[in-house]
Design a protein around this motif. Structure first.
Motif, PDB file in Angstrom:
ATOM      1  N   MET A   7       0.845  -1.194   0.000  1.00 51.73           N
ATOM      2  CA  MET A   7       0.000   0.000   0.000  1.00 51.73           C
ATOM      3  C   MET A   7       0.885   1.251   0.000  1.00 51.73           C
ATOM      4  SD  MET A   7      -3.173   1.011  -0.027  1.00 51.73           S
ATOM      5  CE  MET A   7      -4.078  -0.419   0.546  1.00 51.73           C
ATOM      6  N   PRO A   8       0.585   2.257  -0.833  1.00 50.84           N
ATOM      7  CA  PRO A   8       1.396   3.467  -0.860  1.00 50.84           C
ATOM      8  C   PRO A   8       1.498   4.120   0.515  1.00 50.84           C
ATOM      9  CG  PRO A   8      -0.107   3.420  -2.725  1.00 50.84           C
ATOM     10  CD  PRO A   8      -0.484   2.279  -1.832  1.00 50.84           C
ATOM     11  N   ALA A   9       2.622   4.793   0.770  1.00 54.05           N
ATOM     12  CA  ALA A   9       2.882   5.399   2.067  1.00 54.05           C
ATOM     13  C   ALA A   9       2.476   6.867   2.048  1.00 54.05           C
ATOM     14  CB  ALA A   9       4.358   5.261   2.421  1.00 54.05           C
ATOM     15  N   TRP A  10       1.610   7.262   2.979  1.00 56.46           N
ATOM     16  CA  TRP A  10       1.226   8.662   3.094  1.00 56.46           C
ATOM     17  C   TRP A  10       2.429   9.498   3.530  1.00 56.46           C
ATOM     18  CZ3 TRP A  10      -3.180  10.218   1.116  1.00 56.46           C
ATOM     19  CH2 TRP A  10      -4.273   9.354   1.063  1.00 56.46           C
ATOM     20  N   VAL A  11       2.543  10.680   2.956  1.00 55.47           N
ATOM     21  CA  VAL A  11       3.552  11.656   3.365  1.00 55.47           C
ATOM     22  C   VAL A  11       2.797  12.762   4.093  1.00 55.47           C
ATOM     23  CG1 VAL A  11       5.331  13.279   2.620  1.00 55.47           C
ATOM     24  CG2 VAL A  11       5.007  11.115   1.382  1.00 55.47           C
ATOM     25  N   ASP A  12       2.976  12.864   5.377  1.00 60.07           N
ATOM     26  CA  ASP A  12       2.225  13.831   6.183  1.00 60.07           C
ATOM     27  C   ASP A  12       2.888  15.207   6.124  1.00 60.07           C
ATOM     28  OD1 ASP A  12       0.249  12.011   7.042  1.00 60.07           O
ATOM     29  OD2 ASP A  12       1.604  11.223   8.584  1.00 60.07           O
ATOM     30  N   LEU A  13       2.135  16.171   5.613  1.00 61.87           N
ATOM     31  CA  LEU A  13       2.602  17.543   5.505  1.00 61.87           C
ATOM     32  C   LEU A  13       1.589  18.470   6.162  1.00 61.87           C
ATOM     33  CD1 LEU A  13       3.709  17.501   1.741  1.00 61.87           C
ATOM     34  CD2 LEU A  13       5.184  17.224   3.738  1.00 61.87           C
ATOM     35  N   GLU A  14       2.023  19.670   6.483  1.00 63.25           N
ATOM     36  CA  GLU A  14       1.119  20.643   7.099  1.00 63.25           C
ATOM     37  C   GLU A  14       0.260  21.349   6.051  1.00 63.25           C
ATOM     38  OE1 GLU A  14       3.717  23.267   9.177  1.00 63.25           O
ATOM     39  OE2 GLU A  14       4.284  21.786  10.701  1.00 63.25           O
ATOM     40  N   GLY A  15       0.811  21.562   4.851  1.00 64.31           N
ATOM     41  CA  GLY A  15       0.131  22.382   3.859  1.00 64.31           C
ATOM     42  C   GLY A  15      -0.435  21.623   2.673  1.00 64.31           C
ATOM     43  N   ALA A  16      -0.464  20.301   2.731  1.00 57.60           N
ATOM     44  CA  ALA A  16      -1.083  19.458   1.696  1.00 57.60           C
ATOM     45  C   ALA A  16      -1.606  18.211   2.390  1.00 57.60           C
ATOM     46  CB  ALA A  16      -0.089  19.105   0.595  1.00 57.60           C
ATOM     47  N   VAL A  17      -2.728  17.666   1.876  1.00 53.09           N
ATOM     48  CA  VAL A  17      -3.399  16.598   2.634  1.00 53.09           C
ATOM     49  C   VAL A  17      -3.520  15.285   1.871  1.00 53.09           C
ATOM     50  CG1 VAL A  17      -4.716  18.244   4.007  1.00 53.09           C
ATOM     51  CG2 VAL A  17      -5.697  17.388   1.864  1.00 53.09           C
ATOM     52  N   ASN A  18      -3.101  15.261   0.610  1.00 56.60           N
ATOM     53  CA  ASN A  18      -3.305  14.057  -0.212  1.00 56.60           C
ATOM     54  C   ASN A  18      -1.999  13.680  -0.909  1.00 56.60           C
ATOM     55  OD1 ASN A  18      -4.651  11.948  -1.501  1.00 56.60           O
ATOM     56  ND2 ASN A  18      -5.402  13.247  -3.167  1.00 56.60           N
ATOM     57  N   VAL A  19      -0.996  13.396  -0.101  1.00 58.69           N
ATOM     58  CA  VAL A  19       0.356  13.157  -0.613  1.00 58.69           C
ATOM     59  C   VAL A  19       0.794  11.737  -0.247  1.00 58.69           C
ATOM     60  CG1 VAL A  19       2.730  14.007  -0.664  1.00 58.69           C
ATOM     61  CG2 VAL A  19       0.843  15.599  -0.190  1.00 58.69           C
ATOM     62  N   ARG A  20       1.220  10.983  -1.249  1.00 61.04           N
ATOM     63  CA  ARG A  20       1.701   9.632  -0.942  1.00 61.04           C
ATOM     64  C   ARG A  20       2.732   9.151  -1.969  1.00 61.04           C
ATOM     65  NH1 ARG A  20      -3.776   9.275  -2.259  1.00 61.04           N
ATOM     66  NH2 ARG A  20      -4.330   7.936  -4.022  1.00 61.04           N
ATOM     67  N   ASP A  21       3.642   8.345  -1.463  1.00 67.64           N
ATOM     68  CA  ASP A  21       4.695   7.719  -2.262  1.00 67.64           C
ATOM     69  C   ASP A  21       4.126   6.442  -2.862  1.00 67.64           C
ATOM     70  OD1 ASP A  21       6.937   5.987  -2.976  1.00 67.64           O
ATOM     71  OD2 ASP A  21       8.212   7.383  -1.876  1.00 67.64           O
ATOM     72  N   LEU A  22       4.329   6.253  -4.172  1.00 69.04           N
ATOM     73  CA  LEU A  22       3.725   5.132  -4.874  1.00 69.04           C
ATOM     74  C   LEU A  22       4.656   3.930  -4.996  1.00 69.04           C
ATOM     75  CD1 LEU A  22       1.819   7.199  -7.560  1.00 69.04           C
ATOM     76  CD2 LEU A  22       0.893   6.082  -5.535  1.00 69.04           C
ATOM     77  N   LEU A  30       2.234  24.834   1.120  1.00 73.89           N
ATOM     78  CA  LEU A  30       3.330  24.172   1.823  1.00 73.89           C
ATOM     79  C   LEU A  30       4.009  25.137   2.789  1.00 73.89           C
ATOM     80  CD1 LEU A  30       5.112  22.095  -0.985  1.00 73.89           C
ATOM     81  CD2 LEU A  30       3.427  21.293   0.688  1.00 73.89           C
ATOM     82  N   THR A  31       4.281  24.658   3.983  1.00 74.75           N
ATOM     83  CA  THR A  31       4.993  25.459   4.973  1.00 74.75           C
ATOM     84  C   THR A  31       6.501  25.300   4.770  1.00 74.75           C
ATOM     85  OG1 THR A  31       5.105  23.649   6.568  1.00 74.75           O
ATOM     86  CG2 THR A  31       3.114  25.033   6.600  1.00 74.75           C
ATOM     87  N   PRO A  32       7.305  26.164   5.381  1.00 71.79           N
ATOM     88  CA  PRO A  32       8.759  25.973   5.311  1.00 71.79           C
ATOM     89  C   PRO A  32       9.179  24.574   5.765  1.00 71.79           C
ATOM     90  CG  PRO A  32       8.272  28.155   6.149  1.00 71.79           C
ATOM     91  CD  PRO A  32       6.953  27.426   6.061  1.00 71.79           C
ATOM     92  N   SER A  33       8.489  24.042   6.780  1.00 71.28           N
ATOM     93  CA  SER A  33       8.801  22.685   7.244  1.00 71.28           C
ATOM     94  C   SER A  33       8.474  21.655   6.174  1.00 71.28           C
ATOM     95  CB  SER A  33       8.008  22.380   8.523  1.00 71.28           C
ATOM     96  OG  SER A  33       8.208  21.049   8.940  1.00 71.28           O
ATOM     97  N   ASP A  34       7.370  21.854   5.454  1.00 70.51           N
ATOM     98  CA  ASP A  34       7.006  20.946   4.363  1.00 70.51           C
ATOM     99  C   ASP A  34       8.058  20.964   3.264  1.00 70.51           C
ATOM    100  OD1 ASP A  34       4.589  20.342   5.609  1.00 70.51           O
ATOM    101  OD2 ASP A  34       3.459  21.841   4.477  1.00 70.51           O
TER     102      ASP A  34
END
Length: 244
Positions: free
Chosen positions: A1-16, A41-45
């Protein structure tokens, strides 16, 4: 299953990475990432994507009107951003509003319309993914429809199992409320979403199943469609599969 990438400024991000291939094996991680709009995207993102994950290329599927209105995003200047709109750049500027149509489901018609109207953008996106370097992020506004089609064609072209392709497409449904909240917060997208429910925007498996059936029946599959438009999927396979 693809891995979600948790970011502050985007909510639908995943590695395929890790998707099963017909005949065995899996797709490589750290090669293809799908996402929704990257404007917030935040500076941290940015640190997460660029410094930690090593992203160097972004394929932005938004229309020129979307980019001009909302801006190019905070990754500009840090990575190579390639704009590959799936619209003919006239009429509708985004896919947040899906119109009714006779015959096929409206979403299916939209998805097939992308292929009809902008084969150049599909081929360009495949070349971007195949050439890298580093992880390539493909995104639009929601990370569902335009991104879903480019990702599905990519995965089909390298031989990912059909069930896994459709499951990845449907996985966006887990984040649909957060996606819709983001779109409604935008002055650009909000007017087209008045009265539209989150449920009506769910990515349903039967939509993509039908699209892939049509591509198989009319073009002999994704790899054949790409070859007919001047793209050899071999480098894409080497990058997304052989690297696993």
């Amino acid at each position: 299953m693809p891995a979600w990438v948790d970011l502050e400024g985007a909510v639908n991000v995943r590695d395929l990475g890790g998707l099963p291939l017909e005949g065995g094996g899996v797709t490589a991680s750290g090669v293809l990432i799908r996402a929704d709009n990257l404007q917030d995207l935040t500076p941290s993102d940015v640190v997460t994507l660029v410094d930690e994950l090593g992203v160097r290329v972004v394929v932005d599927l938004r229309s020129h009107i979307e980019v001009d209105t909302e801006g190019p995003g905070p990754l500009t200047g840090r990575v190579d951003v390639h704009h590959r709109s799936l619209y003919p750049e006239k009429g509708s500027f985004s896919d947040v509003m899906i119109s009714r149509a006779d015959g096929e489901n409206p979403f299916v018609r939209y998805y097939l319309g992308y292929l009809r109207d902008r084969p150049d953008s599909f081929v360009g996106a495949m070349r971007d993914i195949a050439s890298g370097p580093g992880p390539v992020v493909v995104h639009c506004a929601a990370g569902k429809d335009r991104t879903g089609m480019v990702v599905a064609l990519t995965l089909a072209a390298v031989g990912v199992e059909r069930e896994a392709i459709i499951a990845d497409y449907a996985l966006t449904g887990e984040r649909i409320t957060a996606i819709m909240d983001r779109l409604r917060s935008s002055d650009l997208y909000r007017p087209d979403l008045e009265g539209i429910t989150d449920e009506s925007r769910m990515p349903r498996a039967e939509y993509l199943e039908r699209v892939l059936e049509v591509i198989d029946a009319e073009h002999g599959g994704a790899a054949s469609w790409l070859a007919a438009h001047g793209f050899d999927p071999a480098p894409l396979y080497k990058r997304l599969v052989s690297a696993a």
